[in-house]
Write a protein that holds these residues in place. Structure first.
Motif, PDB file in Angstrom:
ATOM      1  N   GLY A  73      -2.610   0.414  -5.416  1.00 51.57           N
ATOM      2  CA  GLY A  73      -1.859   0.538  -4.163  1.00 51.57           C
ATOM      3  C   GLY A  73      -2.202   1.786  -3.375  1.00 51.57           C
ATOM      4  N   MET A  83       4.973   5.157   2.127  1.00 49.23           N
ATOM      5  CA  MET A  83       5.500   6.527   2.254  1.00 49.23           C
ATOM      6  C   MET A  83       5.495   6.992   3.698  1.00 49.23           C
ATOM      7  SD  MET A  83       4.480   8.873  -0.932  1.00 49.23           S
ATOM      8  CE  MET A  83       2.811   8.312  -1.049  1.00 49.23           C
ATOM      9  N   GLY A  84       4.548   6.481   4.473  1.00 54.38           N
ATOM     10  CA  GLY A  84       4.474   6.880   5.876  1.00 54.38           C
ATOM     11  C   GLY A  84       5.506   6.183   6.745  1.00 54.38           C
ATOM     12  N   LYS A  85       5.947   4.998   6.318  1.00 57.54           N
ATOM     13  CA  LYS A  85       6.737   4.167   7.231  1.00 57.54           C
ATOM     14  C   LYS A  85       8.148   3.828   6.746  1.00 57.54           C
ATOM     15  CE  LYS A  85       2.889   3.173   9.692  1.00 57.54           C
ATOM     16  NZ  LYS A  85       2.641   3.232  11.104  1.00 57.54           N
ATOM     17  N   ALA A  86       8.343   3.704   5.445  1.00 58.96           N
ATOM     18  CA  ALA A  86       9.681   3.300   4.961  1.00 58.96           C
ATOM     19  C   ALA A  86      10.693   4.379   5.322  1.00 58.96           C
ATOM     20  CB  ALA A  86       9.653   3.084   3.451  1.00 58.96           C
ATOM     21  N   GLN A  87      11.887   3.951   5.641  1.00 62.39           N
ATOM     22  CA  GLN A  87      12.931   4.888   6.039  1.00 62.39           C
ATOM     23  C   GLN A  87      13.906   5.120   4.888  1.00 62.39           C
ATOM     24  OE1 GLN A  87      13.082   6.133   9.404  1.00 62.39           O
ATOM     25  NE2 GLN A  87      11.025   5.220   9.368  1.00 62.39           N
ATOM     26  N   TYR A  88      14.546   6.255   4.953  1.00 62.09           N
ATOM     27  CA  TYR A  88      15.627   6.603   4.036  1.00 62.09           C
ATOM     28  C   TYR A  88      16.644   5.454   3.989  1.00 62.09           C
ATOM     29  CZ  TYR A  88      19.350   9.652   2.222  1.00 62.09           C
ATOM     30  OH  TYR A  88      20.332  10.224   1.468  1.00 62.09           O
ATOM     31  N   ARG A 123      12.248  15.314   2.127  1.00 63.36           N
ATOM     32  CA  ARG A 123      11.424  14.109   2.132  1.00 63.36           C
ATOM     33  C   ARG A 123      10.021  14.420   2.657  1.00 63.36           C
ATOM     34  NH1 ARG A 123      11.458   8.209   3.670  1.00 63.36           N
ATOM     35  NH2 ARG A 123      10.546   8.449   5.708  1.00 63.36           N
ATOM     36  N   GLU A 174       1.083  13.064  -1.618  1.00 60.21           N
ATOM     37  CA  GLU A 174      -0.204  12.562  -1.113  1.00 60.21           C
ATOM     38  C   GLU A 174      -1.330  13.505  -1.529  1.00 60.21           C
ATOM     39  OE1 GLU A 174      -0.778   9.768   0.083  1.00 60.21           O
ATOM     40  OE2 GLU A 174       0.772   9.042   1.441  1.00 60.21           O
ATOM     41  N   ASN A 185      -0.959  11.001   6.510  1.00 61.85           N
ATOM     42  CA  ASN A 185       0.463  11.174   6.183  1.00 61.85           C
ATOM     43  C   ASN A 185       0.806  12.651   5.997  1.00 61.85           C
ATOM     44  OD1 ASN A 185       1.429   8.602   6.301  1.00 61.85           O
ATOM     45  ND2 ASN A 185       1.459   8.251   4.087  1.00 61.85           N
ATOM     46  N   ARG A 192       1.106  14.048   9.334  1.00 57.55           N
ATOM     47  CA  ARG A 192       2.284  13.515  10.016  1.00 57.55           C
ATOM     48  C   ARG A 192       3.567  14.198   9.553  1.00 57.55           C
ATOM     49  NH1 ARG A 192       2.403   7.725   8.817  1.00 57.55           N
ATOM     50  NH2 ARG A 192       1.203   7.422  10.698  1.00 57.55           N
ATOM     51  N   TYR A 193       3.641  14.464   8.261  1.00 59.03           N
ATOM     52  CA  TYR A 193       4.892  14.970   7.704  1.00 59.03           C
ATOM     53  C   TYR A 193       5.019  16.490   7.713  1.00 59.03           C
ATOM     54  CZ  TYR A 193       6.714  10.474   6.272  1.00 59.03           C
ATOM     55  OH  TYR A 193       7.242   9.216   6.281  1.00 59.03           O
ATOM     56  N   SER A 237      10.260   8.614  -1.156  1.00 60.67           N
ATOM     57  CA  SER A 237      10.635   8.048   0.146  1.00 60.67           C
ATOM     58  C   SER A 237      12.143   7.922   0.285  1.00 60.67           C
ATOM     59  CB  SER A 237      10.044   6.655   0.329  1.00 60.67           C
ATOM     60  OG  SER A 237       8.711   6.641  -0.003  1.00 60.67           O
ATOM     61  N   LEU A 253       0.869  -1.180   0.000  1.00 61.91           N
ATOM     62  CA  LEU A 253       0.000   0.000   0.000  1.00 61.91           C
ATOM     63  C   LEU A 253       0.903   1.227   0.000  1.00 61.91           C
ATOM     64  CD1 LEU A 253      -2.705  -1.124   2.566  1.00 61.91           C
ATOM     65  CD2 LEU A 253      -2.983  -0.801   0.111  1.00 61.91           C
ATOM     66  N   LEU A 254       0.808   1.991  -1.090  1.00 63.28           N
ATOM     67  CA  LEU A 254       1.835   3.005  -1.345  1.00 63.28           C
ATOM     68  C   LEU A 254       1.893   4.102  -0.288  1.00 63.28           C
ATOM     69  CD1 LEU A 254       1.598   3.209  -5.229  1.00 63.28           C
ATOM     70  CD2 LEU A 254       2.936   1.682  -3.808  1.00 63.28           C
ATOM     71  N   SER A 255       0.735   4.532   0.185  1.00 62.80           N
ATOM     72  CA  SER A 255       0.743   5.577   1.207  1.00 62.80           C
ATOM     73  C   SER A 255       1.321   5.051   2.516  1.00 62.80           C
ATOM     74  CB  SER A 255      -0.671   6.095   1.483  1.00 62.80           C
ATOM     75  OG  SER A 255      -1.109   6.837   0.383  1.00 62.80           O
ATOM     76  N   TRP A 256       1.055   3.787   2.758  1.00 61.33           N
ATOM     77  CA  TRP A 256       1.603   3.169   3.959  1.00 61.33           C
ATOM     78  C   TRP A 256       3.127   3.162   3.875  1.00 61.33           C
ATOM     79  CZ3 TRP A 256      -2.287   1.749   7.306  1.00 61.33           C
ATOM     80  CH2 TRP A 256      -1.866   1.240   8.526  1.00 61.33           C
TER      81      TRP A 256
END
Lengths: 108, 140
Positions: free
Chosen positions: B105, A37-42, B41, B49, B114, B117-118, A62, A32-35
């Motif tokens: 996705g 973007m919210g969670k993956a780290q550099y 980022r 988004e 998000n 959050r960001y 990301s 899930l792409l937004s997920w």
């Protein structure tokens, strides 16, 4: 470990590797792409089975070090050339996301 | 930089595959300005988004990014259907996206959360049937 080092492992096939020197510091798994973007780290390796064009934008924004397509998922040529253009490394593997993460865990 | 830098984009609402062009361009522009990677980022993900939301729900719109000395402001404006219940839309997991979008996705109900959050500040102004304006701020 760099993406180039990862590409030397026979389990991982390079689809495109415009930035081989990117460092790898961990793994994120998600479709899930937004997920993502919210969670993956550099500098994470992002393992996914999604292969549409939006994956490239998400990987770029990301700042993951590479996309790893699990289960031998393939990419359209258009997506591949966009990845090259945007400097996004993409590898694929016949392994499941779980097995690929285990393999990566032993390498990092 | 004492002057305000403005970047303006039209977000095409008919082409889902090119969504993200504005955000990726912003990322490049901010890199050139020498901002730190984490700030870049945050700004580019929040903007992406928003861009996706405009494409999914509002047939596109306009995006402005203003770079001030102490903050970056992102303004996303559309003439879409508007948001009936903003509080509900802000909940993680709530989505009105249809199945085709989900198969790509998206539509996980994480877009607005998000964006919040960001960014350091986010304001949504929406009128049903008229449109939505989202203003976000990232402090430098």
């Amino acid at each position: 470990m760099t993406v180039y080092d990862l590409s030397k492992n026979s389990q991982f096939n390079v689809l495109t590797m415009p930035e081989p020197e990117r460092e790898i510091n961990g793994v994120y798994i998600g479709d899930l792409l937004s997920w993502v973007m919210g969670k993956a780290q550099y500098d994470n390796v992002w393992i996914t089975i999604m292969s549409n064009i939006n994956v490239i934008a998400v990987a770029s924004l990301s700042d993951v070090s590479c996309v790893l397509l699990a289960e031998d998922v393939t990419l359209d040529n258009e997506v591949l050339s966009t990845a090259k253009q945007k400097g996004i490394n993409i590898l694929s593997t016949p392994m499941s996301a779980y097995d690929a993460a285990i393999e990566l865990s032993g390498m990092i | 930089m004492s002057e305000v830098l403005n970047f303006h984009f039209n977000v095409d609402g008919n082409d889902f595959t090119s969504a993200g062009q504005a955000s990726i361009q912003i990322k490049k522009n901010l890199r050139r300005l020498g901002l730190d990677p984490e700030t870049i980022r945050r700004v580019s993900i929040a903007m992406y988004e928003g861009e996706i939301n405009m494409v999914i729900h509002a047939h596109g719109g306009e995006a402005d990014v203003n770079v001030y000395e102490d903050r970056i402001e992102i303004i996303l404006k559309d003439n879409g259907p508007g948001i009936e219940n903003i509080e509900q839309a802000m909940q993680e997991g709530f989505s009105t996206a249809h199945d085709q979008i989900r198969s790509l996705g998206f539509g996980a109900g994480m877009g607005l959360p998000n964006m919040k959050r960001y960014t350091d500040d986010m304001k949504i102004e929406s009128v049903v049937g008229v449109g939505t304006t989202v203003t976000m701020c990232v402090n430098l």
